[in-house]
Scaffold this active site. Structure first.
Site, PDB file in Angstrom:
ATOM      1  N   SER A 116       0.838  -1.195   0.000  1.00  0.00           N
ATOM      2  CA  SER A 116       0.000   0.000   0.000  1.00  0.00           C
ATOM      3  C   SER A 116       0.881   1.257   0.000  1.00  0.00           C
ATOM      4  O   SER A 116       1.750   1.394  -0.868  1.00  0.00           O
ATOM      5  CB  SER A 116      -0.949  -0.038   1.200  1.00  0.00           C
ATOM      6  OG  SER A 116      -1.945   0.935   1.093  1.00  0.00           O
ATOM      7  N   ASP A 255      -8.953  -4.613  -5.544  1.00  0.00           N
ATOM      8  CA  ASP A 255      -8.121  -3.717  -4.736  1.00  0.00           C
ATOM      9  C   ASP A 255      -8.558  -2.262  -4.843  1.00  0.00           C
ATOM     10  O   ASP A 255      -8.877  -1.767  -5.930  1.00  0.00           O
ATOM     11  CB  ASP A 255      -6.668  -3.839  -5.211  1.00  0.00           C
ATOM     12  CG  ASP A 255      -5.655  -3.621  -4.113  1.00  0.00           C
ATOM     13  OD1 ASP A 255      -5.813  -2.663  -3.339  1.00  0.00           O
ATOM     14  OD2 ASP A 255      -4.706  -4.416  -4.039  1.00  0.00           O
ATOM     15  N   HIS A 282      -7.430  -5.545  -1.031  1.00  0.00           N
ATOM     16  CA  HIS A 282      -6.182  -4.845  -0.710  1.00  0.00           C
ATOM     17  C   HIS A 282      -5.242  -5.643   0.192  1.00  0.00           C
ATOM     18  O   HIS A 282      -4.084  -5.273   0.342  1.00  0.00           O
ATOM     19  CB  HIS A 282      -6.528  -3.511  -0.036  1.00  0.00           C
ATOM     20  CG  HIS A 282      -5.414  -2.517   0.011  1.00  0.00           C
ATOM     21  ND1 HIS A 282      -4.685  -2.141  -1.111  1.00  0.00           N
ATOM     22  CD2 HIS A 282      -4.888  -1.801   1.050  1.00  0.00           C
ATOM     23  CE1 HIS A 282      -3.777  -1.240  -0.763  1.00  0.00           C
ATOM     24  NE2 HIS A 282      -3.874  -1.027   0.536  1.00  0.00           N
TER      25      HIS A 282
END
EC number: 3.4.11.5
Length: 310
Positions: A116, A255, A282
């Site tokens: 991320s 995602d 995610h």
């Protein structure tokens, strides 16, 4: 500092936990060090403002002879806040990472995995300190905050009308704490952040730290798709061609940092490999844990076997 020893699959693993003094503050770290191994994986959590806790499935890689380092970045988890508010930047984060790498691994190269926001930090590190990398893993990461936000806004447009309308209404009012708005945000998260029915305890701990600390709000903003903090204009897409180390890019089909974002990175890093996890959003390290770890392990094995380069 504390230590304990475990033995798995024939490997002797020393788990070291404590703090490193970096730029005048205490940075928490946890190292799974395998006796006799020079294969090093450094992990970067997301947020910005999260903690290493949710990445803990990666500790299993130590069972295969890989040293695994976790740490909580400045202003995150168990680590101190930076001394100066001007340090809430990606540039400060990459310098902190380089100092930690030197303290833990000395002259040894590493494989760097960023998830991320950690993926953005990993890219930034690679652009400045590529000489210390054996490989780069960008996991649900990004090279452009503006483009990523644009993609998240597209996902909002695909939500049921009820939630889409609520999000837009309260955003126009600047009311990011209204319970109705937060309910809509949580629905977005259930589709694009974590698609499991129950949130694993390590993930809960990370979100608890985000709520306790101010780093997420300073650097990011009120939520995942409203990025108004210090990173809002960050974009290094045009520099990606400079990255020449072996690179793996992973992303979940659903995602929030979308497949399009991953493909943009893949397209601009020559020779990179892109893996899409079909049943994940995610957090593929939880949604498809076994497959995720297999992909990461395979990449690390390949990187360390390439011409036996040290």
């Amino acid at each position: 500092m504390s230590y304990y020893f475990i033995t798995m699959k024939g490997y002797s693993i020393n788990v070291e936990e404590g703090y490193k003094r970096i730029f005048g503050i205490n940075i928490y770290y946890k190292l799974y060090r395998v006796k006799g191994s020079n294969r090093n994986l450094v992990t970067l959590h997301g947020g910005p403002g999260g903690s290493h806790d949710y990445l803990i499935p990666l500790a299993d890689l130590s069972n295969y002879g890989i040293n695994v380092l976790f740490y909580d970045q400045f202003g995150c988890g168990r680590s101190d806040d930076p001394k100066d508010t001007s340090d809430y930047t990606i540039d400060h984060g990459l310098e902190e990472l380089e100092e930690l790498r030197k303290q833990v691994f000395g002259n040894d190269k590493i494989v760097l995995l960023g998830h991320s926001y950690g993926g953005a930090l990993a890219i930034a590190y690679a652009l400045k300190y590529q000489q210390f990398l054996r490989g780069l893993i960008v996991s649900s990461g990004l090279s452009s905050v503006p483009y990523t936000v644009k993609e998240m806004r597209r996902l909002i447009e695909e939500l049921p009308d009820k939630y889409k309308t609520i999000i837009k209404r309260y955003e126009s009012l600047g009311d990011f704490k209204n319970p109705e708005y937060l309910d809509a945000v949580n629905f977005f998260y259930s589709q694009h952040l974590l698609r499991l029915k129950e949130m694993p305890e390590p993930v809960k701990r990370t979100f608890e730290y985000i709520g306790k600390r101010r780093t997420y709000e300073i650097m990011n903003g009120p939520n995942e798709f409203t990025i108004i903090g210090t990173i809002k204009d960050w974009d290094v897409t045009e520099q990606l061609y400079k990255i020449t180390v072996p690179t793996l890019i992973t992303v979940g089909k659903y995602d929030e940092v979308t497949v399009n974002v991953a493909q943009l990175i893949h397209k601009n890093i020559k020779g990179s490999r892109l893996v899409i996890f079909e049943n994940s959003s995610h957090m593929a390290m939880w949604e498809e844990k076994d497959k995720y770890l297999e992909v990461i392990k395979e990449f690390i094995d390949q990187v360390y076997s390439l011409n036996m380069v040290k």
